[in-house]
Motif scaffolding. Sequence first.
Motif: not given
Length: 226
Positions: A44-52, A152-154, A205-210, A212-217
Amino acid sequence: MMNLCAGWLLLLYVLLCCRVAAVRAAPLCPDAQSRCDVLPLANLFDRLIQHSARMHGFSNDLHSQFELYFWPPRNQVGRVSRNCHTSTILTPNGKDNAQRMAQEELTEVILKLLVAWRDPLQHFHQNMAHHHDFSHSSFNKSLEMSNMVRELRKGVQKVVEKMQMLGMMSNSISSVASPEALLPSDGAEWQLMKDYDLLYCFRRDSNKVQNYLKILKCRIVPQHGC
């Protein structure tokens, strides 16, 4: 000769169709929404990161095109200060500070940023119809950016639900996870931004989101590529 021309026309049609199809965002859960429930967290995280990453790539492309058409020479760009409408959202300054945040807090920052861009990107896509200097592909990208933010929010909310079910995240984030709760009370500030400034801010902001998702993963599933 006629057959040769017909062949070239067919090839051109295929290339154009592929080009348009290439900018269509793939859904995070392509088979069914319930499929996200059975996927491992790492997937799931991989998909989110690729999407972002794809979303950020689109913002880079459109920002570069706007810079080419509407902005002064590059040596003047750094002299202009921009006030993004998301500046009121407190984000960690640098990677080290982001890594020190509780995972609930970092997740909430991600959701706040994504929700804050919902209406501005829809408005930007509508404005793109009036920019005749840009191609149909650019118009499609502006639409896809808006769709990607929603998807991405969903997806992030789906990850939150899964981690809460596994006992890996507290339920404290549930009360602020809805778009209505996360939208700022003065959410019309973005309407004062020009399209170029809006793209600049979204790229940031989209760079931040990407990131932050990597850090969470890496914090939650460190054994998977961290």
